[in-house]
Design a protein around this motif. Structure first.
Motif, PDB file in Angstrom:
ATOM      1  N   ILE A 107       0.864  -1.178   0.000  1.00  0.00           N
ATOM      2  CA  ILE A 107       0.000   0.000   0.000  1.00  0.00           C
ATOM      3  C   ILE A 107       0.900   1.228   0.000  1.00  0.00           C
ATOM      4  O   ILE A 107       1.855   1.310   0.773  1.00  0.00           O
ATOM      5  CB  ILE A 107      -0.904   0.051   1.256  1.00  0.00           C
ATOM      6  CG1 ILE A 107      -1.697  -1.245   1.420  1.00  0.00           C
ATOM      7  CG2 ILE A 107      -1.824   1.276   1.193  1.00  0.00           C
ATOM      8  CD1 ILE A 107      -2.789  -1.445   0.413  1.00  0.00           C
ATOM      9  N   VAL A 108       0.606   2.184  -0.875  1.00  0.00           N
ATOM     10  CA  VAL A 108       1.374   3.426  -0.925  1.00  0.00           C
ATOM     11  C   VAL A 108       0.562   4.540  -0.275  1.00  0.00           C
ATOM     12  O   VAL A 108      -0.612   4.724  -0.599  1.00  0.00           O
ATOM     13  CB  VAL A 108       1.721   3.814  -2.373  1.00  0.00           C
ATOM     14  CG1 VAL A 108       2.513   5.135  -2.391  1.00  0.00           C
ATOM     15  CG2 VAL A 108       2.523   2.714  -3.052  1.00  0.00           C
ATOM     16  N   HIS A 109       1.191   5.253   0.651  1.00  0.00           N
ATOM     17  CA  HIS A 109       0.565   6.387   1.322  1.00  0.00           C
ATOM     18  C   HIS A 109       1.433   7.611   1.016  1.00  0.00           C
ATOM     19  O   HIS A 109       2.547   7.728   1.525  1.00  0.00           O
ATOM     20  CB  HIS A 109       0.487   6.138   2.830  1.00  0.00           C
ATOM     21  CG  HIS A 109      -0.321   7.137   3.582  1.00  0.00           C
ATOM     22  ND1 HIS A 109      -0.902   6.854   4.802  1.00  0.00           N
ATOM     23  CD2 HIS A 109      -0.661   8.422   3.308  1.00  0.00           C
ATOM     24  CE1 HIS A 109      -1.554   7.919   5.229  1.00  0.00           C
ATOM     25  NE2 HIS A 109      -1.414   8.886   4.336  1.00  0.00           N
ATOM     26  N   CYS A 110       0.952   8.492   0.142  1.00  0.00           N
ATOM     27  CA  CYS A 110       1.762   9.637  -0.272  1.00  0.00           C
ATOM     28  C   CYS A 110       1.110  10.956   0.133  1.00  0.00           C
ATOM     29  O   CYS A 110      -0.113  11.066   0.220  1.00  0.00           O
ATOM     30  CB  CYS A 110       2.033   9.602  -1.772  1.00  0.00           C
ATOM     31  SG  CYS A 110       0.590   9.449  -2.833  1.00  0.00           S
ATOM     32  N   PHE A 111       1.960  11.953   0.362  1.00  0.00           N
ATOM     33  CA  PHE A 111       1.533  13.225   0.918  1.00  0.00           C
ATOM     34  C   PHE A 111       1.874  14.380  -0.017  1.00  0.00           C
ATOM     35  O   PHE A 111       3.006  14.504  -0.481  1.00  0.00           O
ATOM     36  CB  PHE A 111       2.213  13.469   2.263  1.00  0.00           C
ATOM     37  CG  PHE A 111       1.907  12.431   3.303  1.00  0.00           C
ATOM     38  CD1 PHE A 111       0.905  12.641   4.249  1.00  0.00           C
ATOM     39  CD2 PHE A 111       2.599  11.235   3.333  1.00  0.00           C
ATOM     40  CE1 PHE A 111       0.617  11.685   5.201  1.00  0.00           C
ATOM     41  CE2 PHE A 111       2.325  10.265   4.288  1.00  0.00           C
ATOM     42  CZ  PHE A 111       1.319  10.493   5.218  1.00  0.00           C
ATOM     43  N   SER A 112       0.885  15.217  -0.274  1.00  0.00           N
ATOM     44  CA  SER A 112       1.035  16.419  -1.086  1.00  0.00           C
ATOM     45  C   SER A 112       1.561  16.070  -2.474  1.00  0.00           C
ATOM     46  O   SER A 112       1.716  14.895  -2.829  1.00  0.00           O
ATOM     47  CB  SER A 112       1.941  17.431  -0.366  1.00  0.00           C
ATOM     48  OG  SER A 112       1.870  18.705  -0.967  1.00  0.00           O
ATOM     49  N   ARG A 251     -11.858  21.775   8.372  1.00  0.00           N
ATOM     50  CA  ARG A 251     -10.978  22.793   8.925  1.00  0.00           C
ATOM     51  C   ARG A 251      -9.487  22.445   8.940  1.00  0.00           C
ATOM     52  O   ARG A 251      -8.659  23.333   9.100  1.00  0.00           O
ATOM     53  CB  ARG A 251     -11.420  23.129  10.357  1.00  0.00           C
ATOM     54  CG  ARG A 251     -12.857  23.613  10.474  1.00  0.00           C
ATOM     55  CD  ARG A 251     -13.185  24.014  11.898  1.00  0.00           C
ATOM     56  NE  ARG A 251     -12.313  25.067  12.387  1.00  0.00           N
ATOM     57  CZ  ARG A 251     -12.488  26.365  12.142  1.00  0.00           C
ATOM     58  NH1 ARG A 251     -13.514  26.746  11.401  1.00  0.00           N
ATOM     59  NH2 ARG A 251     -11.661  27.271  12.617  1.00  0.00           N
ATOM     60  N   SER A 252      -9.117  21.199   8.805  1.00  0.00           N
ATOM     61  CA  SER A 252      -7.701  20.838   8.927  1.00  0.00           C
ATOM     62  C   SER A 252      -6.879  21.413   7.776  1.00  0.00           C
ATOM     63  O   SER A 252      -7.355  21.551   6.652  1.00  0.00           O
ATOM     64  CB  SER A 252      -7.535  19.323   9.004  1.00  0.00           C
ATOM     65  OG  SER A 252      -8.264  18.669   7.996  1.00  0.00           O
ATOM     66  N   LEU A 253      -5.625  21.743   8.078  1.00  0.00           N
ATOM     67  CA  LEU A 253      -4.732  22.362   7.114  1.00  0.00           C
ATOM     68  C   LEU A 253      -4.012  21.313   6.274  1.00  0.00           C
ATOM     69  O   LEU A 253      -4.150  20.111   6.499  1.00  0.00           O
ATOM     70  CB  LEU A 253      -3.719  23.243   7.847  1.00  0.00           C
ATOM     71  CG  LEU A 253      -4.318  24.385   8.683  1.00  0.00           C
ATOM     72  CD1 LEU A 253      -3.215  25.098   9.462  1.00  0.00           C
ATOM     73  CD2 LEU A 253      -5.080  25.363   7.792  1.00  0.00           C
ATOM     74  N   HIS A 254      -3.226  21.778   5.337  1.00  0.00           N
ATOM     75  CA  HIS A 254      -2.483  20.920   4.419  1.00  0.00           C
ATOM     76  C   HIS A 254      -1.594  19.941   5.185  1.00  0.00           C
ATOM     77  O   HIS A 254      -0.834  20.346   6.072  1.00  0.00           O
ATOM     78  CB  HIS A 254      -1.622  21.797   3.502  1.00  0.00           C
ATOM     79  CG  HIS A 254      -0.971  21.071   2.379  1.00  0.00           C
ATOM     80  ND1 HIS A 254      -1.679  20.561   1.307  1.00  0.00           N
ATOM     81  CD2 HIS A 254       0.331  20.759   2.141  1.00  0.00           C
ATOM     82  CE1 HIS A 254      -0.841  19.979   0.466  1.00  0.00           C
ATOM     83  NE2 HIS A 254       0.387  20.079   0.948  1.00  0.00           N
ATOM     84  N   VAL A 255      -1.700  18.650   4.864  1.00  0.00           N
ATOM     85  CA  VAL A 255      -1.019  17.538   5.528  1.00  0.00           C
ATOM     86  C   VAL A 255      -1.087  17.631   7.058  1.00  0.00           C
ATOM     87  O   VAL A 255      -0.159  17.231   7.761  1.00  0.00           O
ATOM     88  CB  VAL A 255       0.459  17.381   5.060  1.00  0.00           C
ATOM     89  CG1 VAL A 255       0.507  17.019   3.594  1.00  0.00           C
ATOM     90  CG2 VAL A 255       1.298  18.626   5.341  1.00  0.00           C
TER      91      VAL A 255
END
Length: 281
Positions: A107-112, A251-255
């Motif tokens: 499983i790949v979990h990638c951010f931004s 409401r949560s911000l980027h990453v």
């Protein structure tokens, strides 16, 4: 931390006496896995991500007895030396093969967009390999998004350190420089008769060959990548036969979705992985 072929990565295996029949994390979720071929979670960090932050995400999976491997592409490769990214994708694939993970579910979990761009090049390497890896699912956190000068400036400002005058001035110069490169790449792609290396993950990954399930976690309060970009991308993939699930926060911000929505976030990624591993629809 380990170093192979110039890659500084972090890998963690579960302890030999790990009990997969009990809850070991901060939710009620328990994975049912083949202990001889444990799932491997690849975590690809955002541009400028420090590993201590990425480790907070890998802990979700480590607490549940899964193998985790964390890697963040160097900032210089993501922005200035993007021609080196295919080589990094090849090295990541070689690393997994050397670790005998070719028969393990991945499983790949990638951010931004930084993590998405890394996944793009890893996916290209996998496609070229004679025996493809068993990639069972992809988690996109705060990604992917269209190229925008305003988003690029904010990203550069978040990466750079120093006082505000230095930060803003250098961010502005870098943004203008990279914008010229973007323009050149767009013109070259439009008029070149040869196949041009795609450096925009938003455009490349829309038509990615891999059709495994995808989970998109994003927010309406993200100032780097608008939620409309991710929703467009997710819907595009859904229309092309991909099993897509979306989690949109207010409401949560980027990453920053994990620290601000921990219970929901953990349950969402764990449920998604269980679905991928067991083929549930």
């Amino acid at each position: 931390m380990a170093n192979a072929d110039g890659l500084e990565y972090y890998i963690k295996f579960p302890s030999p006496n790990f009990n997969y029949n009990q809850n070991n994390g901060d939710s009620d979720f328990v994975f049912v896995v083949n202990e001889e071929k444990l799932p491997v979670i690849l975590l690809f960090g955002w541009a400028g991500c420090k590993d201590k932050y990425l480790a907070k995400y890998s802990q979700i999976y480590e607490e549940r007895g899964l193998i985790t491997l964390r890697y963040t592409a160097p900032v210089k490769c993501l922005f200035l030396r993007r021609y080196q990214m295919p080589s990094i994708g090849d090295k990541l694939l070689k690393l997994l093969l050397d670790l005998n993970f070719d028969n393990h579910p991945i499983i790949v979990h990638c951010f931004s967009n930084g993590g998405a761009f890394l996944y793009q090049n890893f996916s290209l390497a996998v496609d070229k390999h004679v025996k493809p890896l068993q990639i069972k699912g992809i988690i996109f956190d705060s990604a992917p998004g269209r190229r925008r000068i305003s988003s690029l400036f904010r990203a550069m400002s978040a990466i750079l350190e120093g006082n505000i005058i230095y930060n803003l001035s250098v961010s502005f110069v870098m943004t203008m420089f990279l914008s010229v490169i973007w323009l050149y790449e767009m013109v070259n792609s439009a008029f070149s008769t040869k196949k041009v290396f795609q450096t925009d993950p938003f455009e490349f990954l829309k038509d990615e060959v891999n059709r495994c399930p995808q989970l998109f976690i994003y927010s309406k309060n993200d100032h780097l990548i608008p939620h409309t970009d991710i929703e467009y991308f997710a819907e595009y993939r859904r229309k092309h036969g991909v099993d897509v699930k979306t989690i949109c926060y207010e409401r949560s911000l980027h990453v920053k979705h994990l620290p601000e929505n921990r219970e929901s976030y953990v349950n969402s990624v764990c449920s998604f992985i269980n679905k991928c591993l067991n083929g549930n629809n």
